[in-house]
Design a protein around this motif. Structure first.
Motif, PDB file in Angstrom:
ATOM      1  N   LEU A  89       0.724  -1.126  -0.049  1.00 19.32           N
ATOM      2  CA  LEU A  89       0.186  -0.081   0.003  1.00 19.32           C
ATOM      3  C   LEU A  89       1.008   1.193   0.224  1.00 19.32           C
ATOM      4  CD1 LEU A  89      -2.874   1.382   0.242  1.00 19.32           C
ATOM      5  CD2 LEU A  89      -2.586   0.896   2.921  1.00 19.32           C
ATOM      6  N   ASP A  90       0.653   2.078  -0.869  1.00 24.60           N
ATOM      7  CA  ASP A  90       1.224   3.472  -1.023  1.00 24.60           C
ATOM      8  C   ASP A  90       0.334   4.546  -0.969  1.00 24.60           C
ATOM      9  OD1 ASP A  90       3.097   5.282  -1.310  1.00 24.60           O
ATOM     10  OD2 ASP A  90       3.805   4.946  -3.276  1.00 24.60           O
ATOM     11  N   LEU A  91       0.287   5.229   0.158  1.00 27.85           N
ATOM     12  CA  LEU A  91      -0.821   6.479   0.237  1.00 27.85           C
ATOM     13  C   LEU A  91      -0.471   7.564  -0.669  1.00 27.85           C
ATOM     14  CD1 LEU A  91      -1.821   6.250   3.951  1.00 27.85           C
ATOM     15  CD2 LEU A  91      -3.012   5.130   2.190  1.00 27.85           C
ATOM     16  N   ALA A  92      -1.552   8.328  -1.041  1.00 22.84           N
ATOM     17  CA  ALA A  92      -1.275   9.679  -1.716  1.00 22.84           C
ATOM     18  C   ALA A  92      -0.388  10.440  -0.901  1.00 22.84           C
ATOM     19  CB  ALA A  92      -2.642  10.201  -2.223  1.00 22.84           C
ATOM     20  N   PRO A 114       1.735   9.566  -6.358  1.00 21.10           N
ATOM     21  CA  PRO A 114       0.495   8.982  -6.591  1.00 21.10           C
ATOM     22  C   PRO A 114      -0.006   7.938  -5.636  1.00 21.10           C
ATOM     23  CG  PRO A 114       1.898   8.224  -8.202  1.00 21.10           C
ATOM     24  CD  PRO A 114       2.588   9.142  -7.204  1.00 21.10           C
ATOM     25  N   PRO A 115      -1.175   7.540  -5.220  1.00 18.90           N
ATOM     26  CA  PRO A 115      -1.464   6.303  -4.301  1.00 18.90           C
ATOM     27  C   PRO A 115      -1.495   5.044  -5.253  1.00 18.90           C
ATOM     28  CG  PRO A 115      -3.512   7.504  -5.061  1.00 18.90           C
ATOM     29  CD  PRO A 115      -2.126   8.171  -5.629  1.00 18.90           C
ATOM     30  N   GLY A 116      -1.195   3.906  -4.419  1.00 24.03           N
ATOM     31  CA  GLY A 116      -1.215   2.717  -5.311  1.00 24.03           C
ATOM     32  C   GLY A 116      -1.324   1.538  -4.299  1.00 24.03           C
ATOM     33  N   ILE A 117      -1.747   0.323  -4.771  1.00 28.27           N
ATOM     34  CA  ILE A 117      -2.172  -0.663  -3.771  1.00 28.27           C
ATOM     35  C   ILE A 117      -2.034  -2.058  -4.825  1.00 28.27           C
ATOM     36  CG2 ILE A 117      -4.594  -0.675  -4.428  1.00 28.27           C
ATOM     37  CD1 ILE A 117      -4.978  -1.548  -1.489  1.00 28.27           C
ATOM     38  N   ASN A 118      -1.382  -2.939  -4.222  1.00 23.98           N
ATOM     39  CA  ASN A 118      -1.176  -4.233  -4.619  1.00 23.98           C
ATOM     40  C   ASN A 118      -1.889  -5.275  -3.888  1.00 23.98           C
ATOM     41  OD1 ASN A 118       0.750  -2.847  -6.328  1.00 23.98           O
ATOM     42  ND2 ASN A 118       2.373  -3.642  -5.726  1.00 23.98           N
ATOM     43  N   PHE A 119      -2.449  -6.392  -4.523  1.00 23.62           N
ATOM     44  CA  PHE A 119      -3.223  -7.152  -3.902  1.00 23.62           C
ATOM     45  C   PHE A 119      -3.356  -8.482  -4.676  1.00 23.62           C
ATOM     46  CE2 PHE A 119      -6.326  -4.219  -5.517  1.00 23.62           C
ATOM     47  CZ  PHE A 119      -7.276  -5.157  -6.054  1.00 23.62           C
ATOM     48  N   ILE A 138      -2.461  -1.720  -8.636  1.00 22.84           N
ATOM     49  CA  ILE A 138      -3.192  -0.397  -9.131  1.00 22.84           C
ATOM     50  C   ILE A 138      -2.270   0.972  -8.713  1.00 22.84           C
ATOM     51  CG2 ILE A 138      -5.039   1.099  -8.894  1.00 22.84           C
ATOM     52  CD1 ILE A 138      -6.674  -1.209  -7.773  1.00 22.84           C
ATOM     53  N   ARG A 139      -2.119   1.790  -9.648  1.00 23.23           N
ATOM     54  CA  ARG A 139      -1.537   2.958  -9.510  1.00 23.23           C
ATOM     55  C   ARG A 139      -2.498   4.175 -10.090  1.00 23.23           C
ATOM     56  NH1 ARG A 139       2.034   4.524  -6.046  1.00 23.23           N
ATOM     57  NH2 ARG A 139       3.144   2.489  -5.901  1.00 23.23           N
ATOM     58  N   GLU A 140      -2.904   5.095  -9.499  1.00 18.01           N
ATOM     59  CA  GLU A 140      -3.493   6.128  -9.732  1.00 18.01           C
ATOM     60  C   GLU A 140      -2.867   7.392 -10.118  1.00 18.01           C
ATOM     61  OE1 GLU A 140      -7.709   7.060 -10.695  1.00 18.01           O
ATOM     62  OE2 GLU A 140      -6.952   5.240  -9.934  1.00 18.01           O
ATOM     63  N   LEU A 141      -2.325   7.212 -11.374  1.00 20.97           N
ATOM     64  CA  LEU A 141      -1.393   8.400 -11.930  1.00 20.97           C
ATOM     65  C   LEU A 141      -1.941   9.813 -11.786  1.00 20.97           C
ATOM     66  CD1 LEU A 141       0.633   6.508 -14.328  1.00 20.97           C
ATOM     67  CD2 LEU A 141       1.172   7.164 -12.022  1.00 20.97           C
ATOM     68  N   ASN A 142      -3.170   9.653 -12.213  1.00 21.16           N
ATOM     69  CA  ASN A 142      -3.858  11.118 -12.556  1.00 21.16           C
ATOM     70  C   ASN A 142      -4.922  11.291 -11.422  1.00 21.16           C
ATOM     71  OD1 ASN A 142      -4.654  13.455 -13.878  1.00 21.16           O
ATOM     72  ND2 ASN A 142      -6.049  12.620 -15.205  1.00 21.16           N
ATOM     73  N   PHE A 143      -4.508  11.109 -10.257  1.00 19.10           N
ATOM     74  CA  PHE A 143      -5.340  10.980  -8.932  1.00 19.10           C
ATOM     75  C   PHE A 143      -6.002  12.571  -8.531  1.00 19.10           C
ATOM     76  CE2 PHE A 143      -1.125  11.625  -6.851  1.00 19.10           C
ATOM     77  CZ  PHE A 143      -1.561  12.566  -5.826  1.00 19.10           C
ATOM     78  N   GLU A 144      -5.376  13.296  -8.891  1.00 20.71           N
ATOM     79  CA  GLU A 144      -5.566  14.854  -8.512  1.00 20.71           C
ATOM     80  C   GLU A 144      -6.726  15.409  -9.446  1.00 20.71           C
ATOM     81  OE1 GLU A 144      -2.081  17.056  -6.184  1.00 20.71           O
ATOM     82  OE2 GLU A 144      -1.891  16.614  -8.052  1.00 20.71           O
ATOM     83  N   ASN A 145      -6.818  14.822 -10.486  1.00 22.34           N
ATOM     84  CA  ASN A 145      -7.643  15.228 -11.484  1.00 22.34           C
ATOM     85  C   ASN A 145      -8.930  14.591 -11.923  1.00 22.34           C
ATOM     86  OD1 ASN A 145      -6.021  17.793 -11.900  1.00 22.34           O
ATOM     87  ND2 ASN A 145      -4.761  16.316 -12.963  1.00 22.34           N
ATOM     88  N   HIS A 158      -9.567   9.764   0.474  1.00 22.48           N
ATOM     89  CA  HIS A 158     -10.396  10.059  -0.577  1.00 22.48           C
ATOM     90  C   HIS A 158      -9.850   9.609  -1.771  1.00 22.48           C
ATOM     91  CE1 HIS A 158      -8.686  14.130  -0.077  1.00 22.48           C
ATOM     92  NE2 HIS A 158      -8.764  14.094  -1.417  1.00 22.48           N
ATOM     93  N   TYR A 159      -8.375   9.793  -1.986  1.00 21.92           N
ATOM     94  CA  TYR A 159      -7.997   9.362  -3.201  1.00 21.92           C
ATOM     95  C   TYR A 159      -7.796   7.744  -3.360  1.00 21.92           C
ATOM     96  CZ  TYR A 159      -6.147  14.113  -3.635  1.00 21.92           C
ATOM     97  OH  TYR A 159      -6.198  15.551  -3.568  1.00 21.92           O
TER      98      TYR A 159
END
Length: 179
Positions: A89-92, A114-119, A138-145, A158-159
């Motif tokens: 887990l990698d928080l934003a 960016p946030p990311g999670i592996n499972f 999952i890695r949400e590269l455009n998380f702020e937009n 929230h991210y």
């Protein structure tokens, strides 16, 4: 003075014994959707910027685990179970020291963190046999937009909540439809 010292020993002894235990029990959500947090000490970033680290991790794991349950349970057929084992887990954002009046660190949230999670997930039928499984990163590269970030704006994570929602809405039905 002696009474005060004894009171301090009595009050502090449960904290010392609790802090010294290596058998930390992280929240594991059970039911049709089970979420297991595997080796959380090895996760990339679940650092608290203030307060106790174990309480912060407990909050993060409980919040994200409940989101997995809320989103995934309606996708299951009668008798099916889904197990998710979170491996990273990698928080934003990134926790940085504050060099000012505040004694706490701060979490800097920028697009470069960016946030990311592996499972891994496993779907089992009513008979207990595995129907489908997969490893997910999952890695949400455009998380702020993201367009629907307003839905979770009042939530602390929230991210990450949005990232789970997008994975369930966009990627999971394909896997479940192939069964």
């Amino acid at each position: 003075m002696r009474v005060f010292a004894w009171l301090m020993v009595l009050v502090m002894s449960p904290m010392v014994s609790a802090a010294g235990g290596d058998d930390q029990q992280w929240p594991t959500q059970d039911g049709p959707v089970t979420v297991v947090w595997q080796s959380p000490d090895d996760y990339r970033d679940v650092r608290a910027s203030s307060g106790r680290q174990d309480r912060y991790e407990n909050h993060v794991f409980a919040t994200l685990g409940k989101e997995f349950q809320k989103r995934l349970q309606p996708t299951l057929a009668e008798g099916e179970t889904l197990t998710i084992v979170v491996t990273d887990l990698d928080l934003a954002g990134d926790v940085r020291p504050s060099f000012g009046a505040a004694a706490n660190d701060i979490r800097v949230v920028k697009s470069i963190y960016p946030p990311g999670i592996n499972f891994q997930w496993t779907l089992k039928g009513a008979d207990g046999k595995a129907i489908a499984s997969d490893s997910v990163e999952i890695r949400e590269l455009n998380f702020e937009n993201t367009a629907s970030k307003m839905r979770y704006q009042s939530e602390a994570l929230h991210y990450e909540l949005r990232m789970i929602e997008r994975w369930v809405d966009r990627d999971l039905p394909e896997k479940l439809a192939s069964r």
